[in-house]
Design a protein around this motif. Sequence first.
Motif, PDB file in Angstrom:
ATOM      1  N   ILE A  95       0.833  -1.194   0.000  1.00  0.00           N
ATOM      2  CA  ILE A  95       0.000   0.000   0.000  1.00  0.00           C
ATOM      3  C   ILE A  95       0.872   1.249   0.000  1.00  0.00           C
ATOM      4  O   ILE A  95       2.007   1.233   0.485  1.00  0.00           O
ATOM      5  N   ARG A  96       0.338   2.322  -0.582  1.00  0.00           N
ATOM      6  CA  ARG A  96       1.007   3.620  -0.562  1.00  0.00           C
ATOM      7  C   ARG A  96      -0.020   4.639  -0.068  1.00  0.00           C
ATOM      8  O   ARG A  96      -0.825   5.171  -0.847  1.00  0.00           O
ATOM      9  N   PRO A  97      -0.059   4.886   1.275  1.00  0.00           N
ATOM     10  CA  PRO A  97      -1.032   5.854   1.789  1.00  0.00           C
ATOM     11  C   PRO A  97      -0.856   7.213   1.123  1.00  0.00           C
ATOM     12  O   PRO A  97       0.256   7.635   0.804  1.00  0.00           O
ATOM     13  N   ASN A  98      -1.975   7.883   0.906  1.00  0.00           N
ATOM     14  CA  ASN A  98      -1.903   9.239   0.357  1.00  0.00           C
ATOM     15  C   ASN A  98      -1.128  10.152   1.303  1.00  0.00           C
ATOM     16  O   ASN A  98      -1.255  10.050   2.525  1.00  0.00           O
ATOM     17  N   SER A  99      -0.333  11.032   0.738  1.00  0.00           N
ATOM     18  CA  SER A  99       0.415  12.001   1.544  1.00  0.00           C
ATOM     19  C   SER A  99      -0.551  12.831   2.375  1.00  0.00           C
ATOM     20  O   SER A  99      -1.634  13.188   1.913  1.00  0.00           O
ATOM     21  N   ALA A 100      -0.163  13.122   3.606  1.00  0.00           N
ATOM     22  CA  ALA A 100      -1.061  13.831   4.518  1.00  0.00           C
ATOM     23  C   ALA A 100      -0.245  14.691   5.473  1.00  0.00           C
ATOM     24  O   ALA A 100       0.970  14.537   5.602  1.00  0.00           O
ATOM     25  N   SER A 101      -0.927  15.585   6.174  1.00  0.00           N
ATOM     26  CA  SER A 101      -0.250  16.518   7.071  1.00  0.00           C
ATOM     27  C   SER A 101      -0.170  16.010   8.499  1.00  0.00           C
ATOM     28  O   SER A 101       0.281  16.722   9.390  1.00  0.00           O
ATOM     29  N   GLY A 102      -0.624  14.786   8.749  1.00  0.00           N
ATOM     30  CA  GLY A 102      -0.614  14.258  10.106  1.00  0.00           C
ATOM     31  C   GLY A 102      -0.180  12.812  10.150  1.00  0.00           C
ATOM     32  O   GLY A 102       0.601  12.354   9.311  1.00  0.00           O
ATOM     33  N   GLU A 134       8.931   7.265  -1.597  1.00  0.00           N
ATOM     34  CA  GLU A 134       8.800   8.036  -2.820  1.00  0.00           C
ATOM     35  C   GLU A 134       7.403   7.791  -3.385  1.00  0.00           C
ATOM     36  O   GLU A 134       6.712   6.847  -2.990  1.00  0.00           O
ATOM     37  N   GLU A 135       6.980   8.625  -4.314  1.00  0.00           N
ATOM     38  CA  GLU A 135       5.615   8.518  -4.834  1.00  0.00           C
ATOM     39  C   GLU A 135       5.340   7.175  -5.506  1.00  0.00           C
ATOM     40  O   GLU A 135       4.197   6.715  -5.553  1.00  0.00           O
ATOM     41  N   ASP A 136       6.382   6.531  -6.022  1.00  0.00           N
ATOM     42  CA  ASP A 136       6.168   5.247  -6.699  1.00  0.00           C
ATOM     43  C   ASP A 136       6.539   4.056  -5.820  1.00  0.00           C
ATOM     44  O   ASP A 136       6.638   2.931  -6.307  1.00  0.00           O
ATOM     45  N   GLU A 137       6.747   4.282  -4.518  1.00  0.00           N
ATOM     46  CA  GLU A 137       7.104   3.204  -3.600  1.00  0.00           C
ATOM     47  C   GLU A 137       5.919   2.837  -2.709  1.00  0.00           C
ATOM     48  O   GLU A 137       5.083   3.680  -2.382  1.00  0.00           O
ATOM     49  N   TYR A 138       5.897   1.568  -2.313  1.00  0.00           N
ATOM     50  CA  TYR A 138       4.786   1.021  -1.548  1.00  0.00           C
ATOM     51  C   TYR A 138       5.313   0.232  -0.349  1.00  0.00           C
ATOM     52  O   TYR A 138       6.403  -0.327  -0.385  1.00  0.00           O
TER      53      TYR A 138
END
Length: 232
Positions: free
Chosen positions: A62-69, A170-174
């Motif tokens: 899984i690659r959780p969406n980037s978030a502020s928390g 990174e954006e393409d890493e899981y």
Amino acid sequence: MADSYGFLFTAGDDNRTVVDSEFTRMSTLYKGAYVANESSGASSLTLFPAAITTQEQPLVFIRPNSASGIIGMSNLEILGAPGGWTGFRVRRFNDYTIQPAGRWFVANFVTQPLATYGARFWSAAASPIFDSASPPAIFVRSSNTWTYTGSGQTGQGLSITYFSAPFNLEEDEYFMINNFVMSAIAGTSGVGTREIAAMWDYPARLLKIGLITNSGNTVATGLTVMVGKTIQ
């Protein structure tokens, strides 16, 4: 790696085997997005388009969406049983962590005959071991360097011990969840309720885990974090 006969293709930069006519590579079977769709947004259930029929558990990334928390990745489950793996579930840790949402792929050391044009190899047992339309998946790094950060109790009165480790994707890493589905060892007895709670503190670039037991605190863990990607 093929020995004297067959087909072998290696990458030019590091001589990594890309295609081998004798052994199956790790291939991406399905991929998509997961969303908070259960328990008023506290849980995410994802079902594969079709059951995966291997005896061994497929590898779910899984690659959780980037978030502020802090992103909850807790109470992880891979659903199904040998011969019929059907999906996975991700839950947030508590009301203060971000709801589960992101991208995923599932891989295994099998391949699917998908290509209309291209190349396909079979093993001596007539099983497909390479298909040019089945994207390869690779591991890019791993780590099990954890720092003990404290202990306490859950709202249910169970012991919980916290660890953290530097973590960035990174954006393409899981992040592979299979290791975090496995039971943790509780103290020295190895008995009792055992559960792993996982959280990604995105701003601080820290992966945090809580080992929850009903038989005392755990003061060390050898849990390995595996990071992979799918190659398009």
